[in-house]
Scaffold this motif. Structure first.
Motif: not given
Length: 158
Positions: A80-99, A119-127
């Motif tokens: 219906g009018d609702m979109v149901h969302v499931v988080v498959l990966a949080a905090g990743v780089w777009e380029d890494d996801a596409e690759a 897909v590796a998470h964004v929380a890398a050292p220094g970021h």
């Protein structure tokens, strides 16, 4: 909710929904770009339901157009009018996801969930990741928690 091709966005298909039409993503709206499976843009789950898998960028952070952090989401708009969302990966780089999606070419939602988990998470050292919109959920120790996962998530997606 709507989906459309955005020529200014490298011709990729966008998937968008207002916050009040989204369930399972912490009250946030959707305005992401579809990650494409082997054919078409829909990933079937074990019950034959069709899910979009999108990269949802975090708010603008001044980073280069394709080097942006965000989340990989599974979105189902067949209820219906609702979109149901499931988080498959949080905090990743777009380029890494596409690759990852190009390299592994998932066919089903379960395949897409497995690819997203690699897909590796964004929380890398220094970021420092940009803040997400809305109040950030906290764990008991005061550190930010991951976005909530919808209880109506895809069956057999992991």
């Amino acid at each position: 909710m709507r989906w459309d091709e955005a020529p200014e966005d490298r011709g990729r298909v966008k998937f968008a929904a207002a916050a009040e039409a989204v369930e399972g993503y912490g009250g946030r709206p959707l305005n992401g770009r579809a990650l494409q499976p082997a054919s078409g843009y829909l990933f079937p789950d074990q019950d034959g339901e069709q899910w979009w898998v999108i990269f949802q960028p975090w708010p603008p952070s001044g980073l280069h157009a394709r080097k942006v952090p965000g989340d990989i989401l599974a979105c189902n708009d067949s209820y219906g009018d609702m979109v149901h969302v499931v988080v498959l990966a949080a905090g990743v780089w777009e380029d890494d996801a596409e690759a990852a999606f190009r390299a592994h070419v998932p066919l089903t939602l379960a395949d897409a969930a497995r690819v997203a988990a690699t897909v590796a998470h964004v929380a890398a050292p220094g970021h420092t990741a940009p803040e997400r919109p809305g109040p950030a959920p906290k764990r008991t120790d005061g550190t930010p928690a991951d976005p909530p996962v919808s209880p109506r998530g895809p069956m057999g997606a992991g």
